[in-house]
Scaffold this motif. Structure first.
Motif, PDB file in Angstrom:
ATOM      1  N   LEU A  65      17.848  -7.593  61.678  1.00  0.00           N
ATOM      2  CA  LEU A  65      18.775  -8.697  61.934  1.00  0.00           C
ATOM      3  C   LEU A  65      19.880  -8.300  62.904  1.00  0.00           C
ATOM      4  CD1 LEU A  65      19.158 -11.647  60.951  1.00  0.00           C
ATOM      5  CD2 LEU A  65      20.730 -10.760  59.223  1.00  0.00           C
ATOM      6  N   GLY A  66      20.382  -7.042  62.776  1.00  0.00           N
ATOM      7  CA  GLY A  66      21.562  -6.679  63.541  1.00  0.00           C
ATOM      8  C   GLY A  66      21.398  -5.541  64.525  1.00  0.00           C
ATOM      9  N   ILE A  67      20.841  -4.406  64.073  1.00  0.00           N
ATOM     10  CA  ILE A  67      20.834  -3.209  64.902  1.00  0.00           C
ATOM     11  C   ILE A  67      19.729  -3.237  65.950  1.00  0.00           C
ATOM     12  CG2 ILE A  67      20.711  -0.687  64.876  1.00  0.00           C
ATOM     13  CD1 ILE A  67      23.181  -1.804  63.496  1.00  0.00           C
ATOM     14  N   PHE A  68      18.487  -3.536  65.530  1.00  0.00           N
ATOM     15  CA  PHE A  68      17.360  -3.489  66.460  1.00  0.00           C
ATOM     16  C   PHE A  68      17.486  -4.446  67.645  1.00  0.00           C
ATOM     17  CE2 PHE A  68      14.182  -1.736  63.123  1.00  0.00           C
ATOM     18  CZ  PHE A  68      14.753  -0.481  63.275  1.00  0.00           C
ATOM     19  N   PRO A  69      17.877  -5.712  67.410  1.00  0.00           N
ATOM     20  CA  PRO A  69      17.998  -6.608  68.573  1.00  0.00           C
ATOM     21  C   PRO A  69      18.948  -6.081  69.643  1.00  0.00           C
ATOM     22  CG  PRO A  69      18.021  -7.875  66.541  1.00  0.00           C
ATOM     23  CD  PRO A  69      18.097  -6.441  66.142  1.00  0.00           C
ATOM     24  N   MET A  70      20.093  -5.548  69.203  1.00  0.00           N
ATOM     25  CA  MET A  70      21.033  -5.010  70.179  1.00  0.00           C
ATOM     26  C   MET A  70      20.468  -3.767  70.862  1.00  0.00           C
ATOM     27  SD  MET A  70      24.908  -5.433  68.733  1.00  0.00           S
ATOM     28  CE  MET A  70      24.662  -4.379  67.310  1.00  0.00           C
ATOM     29  N   GLY A  71      19.877  -2.861  70.055  1.00  0.00           N
ATOM     30  CA  GLY A  71      19.345  -1.620  70.612  1.00  0.00           C
ATOM     31  C   GLY A  71      18.196  -1.844  71.572  1.00  0.00           C
ATOM     32  N   GLU A  72      17.260  -2.720  71.192  1.00  0.00           N
ATOM     33  CA  GLU A  72      16.101  -2.982  72.048  1.00  0.00           C
ATOM     34  C   GLU A  72      16.517  -3.708  73.328  1.00  0.00           C
ATOM     35  OE1 GLU A  72      13.427  -5.039  69.525  1.00  0.00           O
ATOM     36  OE2 GLU A  72      12.995  -3.286  68.287  1.00  0.00           O
ATOM     37  N   ASN A  73      17.479  -4.597  73.207  1.00  0.00           N
ATOM     38  CA  ASN A  73      17.984  -5.291  74.387  1.00  0.00           C
ATOM     39  C   ASN A  73      18.617  -4.306  75.363  1.00  0.00           C
ATOM     40  OD1 ASN A  73      18.926  -7.742  75.919  1.00  0.00           O
ATOM     41  ND2 ASN A  73      20.904  -6.870  75.385  1.00  0.00           N
ATOM     42  N   LEU A  74      19.369  -3.342  74.819  1.00  0.00           N
ATOM     43  CA  LEU A  74      19.976  -2.326  75.673  1.00  0.00           C
ATOM     44  C   LEU A  74      18.916  -1.471  76.363  1.00  0.00           C
ATOM     45  CD1 LEU A  74      23.013  -1.168  73.503  1.00  0.00           C
ATOM     46  CD2 LEU A  74      23.125  -2.159  75.785  1.00  0.00           C
ATOM     47  N   ALA A  75      17.856  -1.142  75.625  1.00  0.00           N
ATOM     48  CA  ALA A  75      16.778  -0.338  76.208  1.00  0.00           C
ATOM     49  C   ALA A  75      16.159  -1.054  77.409  1.00  0.00           C
ATOM     50  CB  ALA A  75      15.712  -0.047  75.156  1.00  0.00           C
ATOM     51  N   VAL A  76      15.907  -2.344  77.260  1.00  0.00           N
ATOM     52  CA  VAL A  76      15.337  -3.128  78.352  1.00  0.00           C
ATOM     53  C   VAL A  76      16.311  -3.224  79.519  1.00  0.00           C
ATOM     54  CG1 VAL A  76      14.519  -5.420  79.027  1.00  0.00           C
ATOM     55  CG2 VAL A  76      13.821  -4.453  76.833  1.00  0.00           C
ATOM     56  N   GLU A  77      17.590  -3.476  79.206  1.00  0.00           N
ATOM     57  CA  GLU A  77      18.602  -3.603  80.264  1.00  0.00           C
ATOM     58  C   GLU A  77      18.701  -2.320  81.085  1.00  0.00           C
ATOM     59  OE1 GLU A  77      20.500  -6.036  81.272  1.00  0.00           O
ATOM     60  OE2 GLU A  77      20.205  -7.577  79.747  1.00  0.00           O
ATOM     61  N   PHE A  78      18.714  -1.167  80.395  1.00  0.00           N
ATOM     62  CA  PHE A  78      18.858   0.091  81.116  1.00  0.00           C
ATOM     63  C   PHE A  78      17.605   0.458  81.893  1.00  0.00           C
ATOM     64  CE2 PHE A  78      22.531   0.967  78.358  1.00  0.00           C
ATOM     65  CZ  PHE A  78      23.424   1.377  79.350  1.00  0.00           C
ATOM     66  N   SER A  79      16.445   0.064  81.378  1.00  0.00           N
ATOM     67  CA  SER A  79      15.214   0.344  82.128  1.00  0.00           C
ATOM     68  C   SER A  79      15.170  -0.460  83.423  1.00  0.00           C
ATOM     69  CB  SER A  79      13.990   0.005  81.267  1.00  0.00           C
ATOM     70  OG  SER A  79      13.914  -1.385  81.018  1.00  0.00           O
ATOM     71  N   GLN A  80      15.918  -1.556  83.480  1.00  0.00           N
ATOM     72  CA  GLN A  80      15.943  -2.392  84.685  1.00  0.00           C
ATOM     73  C   GLN A  80      17.174  -2.142  85.553  1.00  0.00           C
ATOM     74  OE1 GLN A  80      15.754  -6.313  82.963  1.00  0.00           O
ATOM     75  NE2 GLN A  80      13.553  -6.184  82.542  1.00  0.00           N
ATOM     76  N   LYS A  81      18.187  -1.499  84.972  1.00  0.00           N
ATOM     77  CA  LYS A  81      19.462  -1.343  85.684  1.00  0.00           C
ATOM     78  C   LYS A  81      19.378  -0.334  86.820  1.00  0.00           C
ATOM     79  CE  LYS A  81      24.399  -0.673  84.679  1.00  0.00           C
ATOM     80  NZ  LYS A  81      24.823  -2.025  85.063  1.00  0.00           N
ATOM     81  N   GLY A  82      18.589   0.729  86.611  1.00  0.00           N
ATOM     82  CA  GLY A  82      18.382   1.687  87.692  1.00  0.00           C
ATOM     83  C   GLY A  82      19.464   2.734  87.843  1.00  0.00           C
ATOM     84  N   SER A  83      20.408   2.837  86.887  1.00  0.00           N
ATOM     85  CA  SER A  83      21.455   3.846  86.959  1.00  0.00           C
ATOM     86  C   SER A  83      21.047   5.054  86.124  1.00  0.00           C
ATOM     87  CB  SER A  83      22.781   3.280  86.438  1.00  0.00           C
ATOM     88  OG  SER A  83      23.747   4.308  86.325  1.00  0.00           O
ATOM     89  N   LEU A  84      20.756   6.190  86.779  1.00  0.00           N
ATOM     90  CA  LEU A  84      20.270   7.385  86.084  1.00  0.00           C
ATOM     91  C   LEU A  84      21.311   7.927  85.109  1.00  0.00           C
ATOM     92  CD1 LEU A  84      18.082   9.534  85.725  1.00  0.00           C
ATOM     93  CD2 LEU A  84      19.143  10.807  87.608  1.00  0.00           C
ATOM     94  N   PHE A  85      22.564   7.985  85.528  1.00  0.00           N
ATOM     95  CA  PHE A  85      23.620   8.540  84.675  1.00  0.00           C
ATOM     96  C   PHE A  85      23.739   7.756  83.373  1.00  0.00           C
ATOM     97  CE2 PHE A  85      28.033   8.203  83.183  1.00  0.00           C
ATOM     98  CZ  PHE A  85      28.281   9.532  82.844  1.00  0.00           C
ATOM     99  N   TRP A  86      23.865   6.417  83.471  1.00  0.00           N
ATOM    100  CA  TRP A  86      24.063   5.608  82.273  1.00  0.00           C
ATOM    101  C   TRP A  86      22.813   5.582  81.407  1.00  0.00           C
ATOM    102  CZ3 TRP A  86      28.677   4.971  80.780  1.00  0.00           C
ATOM    103  CH2 TRP A  86      29.711   4.750  81.677  1.00  0.00           C
ATOM    104  N   LEU A  87      21.650   5.645  82.033  1.00  0.00           N
ATOM    105  CA  LEU A  87      20.403   5.668  81.267  1.00  0.00           C
ATOM    106  C   LEU A  87      20.297   6.955  80.442  1.00  0.00           C
ATOM    107  CD1 LEU A  87      17.612   4.575  80.524  1.00  0.00           C
ATOM    108  CD2 LEU A  87      16.721   5.599  82.618  1.00  0.00           C
ATOM    109  N   LEU A  88      20.578   8.101  81.068  1.00  0.00           N
ATOM    110  CA  LEU A  88      20.501   9.374  80.355  1.00  0.00           C
ATOM    111  C   LEU A  88      21.589   9.481  79.288  1.00  0.00           C
ATOM    112  CD1 LEU A  88      19.678  11.889  83.238  1.00  0.00           C
ATOM    113  CD2 LEU A  88      18.118  10.787  81.616  1.00  0.00           C
ATOM    114  N   LEU A  89      22.765   8.965  79.597  1.00  0.00           N
ATOM    115  CA  LEU A  89      23.845   8.984  78.599  1.00  0.00           C
ATOM    116  C   LEU A  89      23.492   8.108  77.400  1.00  0.00           C
ATOM    117  CD1 LEU A  89      26.677   9.945  77.822  1.00  0.00           C
ATOM    118  CD2 LEU A  89      27.614   7.926  78.996  1.00  0.00           C
ATOM    119  N   PHE A  90      22.907   6.949  77.677  1.00  0.00           N
ATOM    120  CA  PHE A  90      22.469   6.069  76.589  1.00  0.00           C
ATOM    121  C   PHE A  90      21.382   6.758  75.752  1.00  0.00           C
ATOM    122  CE2 PHE A  90      19.462   2.759  75.092  1.00  0.00           C
ATOM    123  CZ  PHE A  90      20.295   2.141  74.174  1.00  0.00           C
ATOM    124  N   ALA A  91      20.439   7.428  76.423  1.00  0.00           N
ATOM    125  CA  ALA A  91      19.366   8.125  75.708  1.00  0.00           C
ATOM    126  C   ALA A  91      19.942   9.183  74.770  1.00  0.00           C
ATOM    127  CB  ALA A  91      18.407   8.771  76.715  1.00  0.00           C
TER     128      ALA A  91
END
Length: 502
Positions: A65-91
């Motif tokens: 209900l709460g954690i997965f939707p936000m987390g999965e949405n962030l994963a998709v956003e970062f895979s499309q954002k193209g910023s290596l620094f923010w992607l690795l920091l998020f990982a």
């Protein structure tokens, strides 16, 4: 709205009870037909199992209900954002924060602190493991971006594990190997899997089946290295305890009192909130300050967070009341019967039944079937993995009974895994390595750990700290072997059928 919520909750409760049913059947069979005794504190154990079921239902519903939707949405956003620094920091931060809150890791860390007389600090052990998982997810994401074959990384990691093992104190080795299995569980697997597959799907030239899987394998490998280094530091700086504490020393107080003391409830709830806060901090930071998007359905998110806190609290209380006592009690009773065959049979059956019930394995099986377009059947994969776990735990029980050093078994297992890697079809390798991590989850870890610690506590000449840990490591290693063996056999059958057609 209330009626619909109750309907969903009872459906989740039914799923939780189904997860626990195979375990209950195996335990009931051994208690009734082999041991012939009613377990001590039966009322407390039943109540504890009920609380575990409620806790799992609330916990999973809150995540969905709460954690997965936000987390999965962030994963998709970062895979499309193209910023290596923010992607690795998020990982890194998502790996760290989900691991710190992992119920199985919390349970194992607390047990290790008790058995080591406080020399191994539960909090710092969890921080060490969480740092290793953060590093692992970062390295795994970088591998996907670079397009490197994952088995080169994993084989290199195994070599480092073996080298460090020869310098680590014997008291930490089993715990270090186990820590690799307990990191990838209910909280971690869906978010990490979504990140890996999302990246591989959005990068040109990457294959979701070959490149998307593997992050979980990384998260299972690095804790073995980090925890052994932690053990080297601890055992060289601090005084060693004269002897391991008995398993029941902290648990002798009434479990009913533990669960329902108002002071304990308040303290434990605050502890759970503290464990969940890192995940929330990471998700909200990246959502508001990096992605810069508002949260959709904030009421659902808030309700989900509350359910996660309540569910995690109930789960931890239920473990202490239900699953840990069952494993320790049956281990004690089986050792008294002086029948080694029964011990190995129980280890095999409990390994198979708990693994078939694992939600994380089911999720990976469904995802593998989906990504492979039906080439990998999720039920076949689950059975092959469950057989691997069953064989691993049975061999692990044999190792405890014999008193052999764990690393000899694990090193031989790594050699076999590396050998099979060169013969297995490429598409099965990441799934095989991942399967070792998803088998040791919320249901499996407490019972398997209790069985190992119970055996080591009741067999003369065994030390719970040195010999008791390690079953989870066996449960993580052997599925890799059986899944790769399954892949090799499948390819052989295909080639043979093509040869017959010609």
């Amino acid at each position: 709205m209330l009626k619909e919520s109750l309907k969903i909750f009872f459906a989740d409760m039914r799923g939780s009870l189904q997860d626990l049913l195979p375990i209950v059947l195996v335990v009931a069979f051994f208690q009734t037909f082999i041991i012939g005794e009613v377990p001590k504190n039966l009322t407390s154990i039943i109540l504890g199992l009920s609380i575990v079921a409620v806790g799992l239902a609330l916990f999973i519903r809150g995540l969905e209900l709460g954690i997965f939707p936000m987390g999965e949405n962030l994963a998709v956003e970062f895979s499309q954002k193209g910023s290596l620094f923010w992607l690795l920091l998020f990982a890194f931060t998502i790996g760290f924060s989900t691991t710190v809150a992992e119920p199985a890791l919390i349970a194992i860390a607390n047990k290790a602190a008790i058995i080591s007389s406080g020399l191994i600090d539960a909090f710092w052990l969890r921080i060490t493991v969480a740092l290793s998982v953060g590093f692992a997810i970062t390295l795994g994401v970088l591998r996907i971006l670079l397009g490197h074959p994952m088995h080169y990384y994993v084989i290199g990691g195994y070599i480092i594990v073996v080298i460090v093992t020869f310098f680590a104190p014997k008291e930490i080795i089993g715990l270090a190997y186990d820590s690799g299995g307990v990191t990838t569980s209910t909280v971690t697997v869906p978010l990490v899997a979504a990140l890996g597959i999302g990246l591989a799907s959005s990068i040109k030239g990457r294959n979701p089946l070959i490149d998307g899987f593997g992050l979980i394998a990384f998260a299972s490998l690095t804790p073995m290295i980090f925890v052994q280094i932690y053990g080297i530091a601890v055992y060289n700086i601090m005084d060693m305890p004269t002897q391991a504490l008995a398993l029941v020393s902290q648990d002798e107080k009434s479990t009913i009192e533990y669960a329902f003391s108002l002071r304990e409830i308040i303290l434990d709830l605050f502890g759970v909130i503290r464990d969940i806060l890192p995940i929330l901090a990471v998700i909200f930071f990246f959502q508001f300050f990096v992605i810069k998007k508002s949260i959709t359905k904030p009421k659902n998110i808030a309700a989900g967070i509350i359910l996660v806190v309540l569910g995690l609290y109930a789960f931890i209380v239920g473990l202490e009341m239900g699953l840990f006592p069952i494993g320790e009690e049956i281990a004690l009773q089986l050792t008294k019967l002086n029948n080694l065959t029964l011990i190995y049979l129980f280890a095999f059956l409990i390994g198979f039944s708990t693994t078939m019930a694992e939600p994380a394995l089911l999720a990976i099986g469904i995802k593998a079937q989906e990504v492979s377009n039906g080439g990998i059947k999720q039920m076949a994969l689950r059975i092959i993995v469950a057989l691997g776990v069953a064989l691993g735990i049975a061999l692990g029980a044999f190792r405890i009974v014999q008193g052999d050093p764990i690393h000899y078994y694990i090193i031989v297992g790594y050699i076999i895994a590396i050998t099979l890697t060169y013969f297995a079809p490429r598409y099965i390798i990441p799934i095989a390595y991942d399967s070792g991590g998803v088998t040791t989850s919320t249901v499996t870890v407490p019972l398997v750990a209790a069985l190992g610690l119970g055996l080591a506590s009741n067999i003369e000449g065994r030390n719970p700290l040195i010999d008791g840990f390690g079953l989870i490591a066996f449960a993580s290693l052997f599925p890799m072997l059986t899944v790769m063996g399954y892949g090799i056999y499948s390819e052989y059958k295909k080639s043979k059928s093509k040869g017959d057609e010609i």
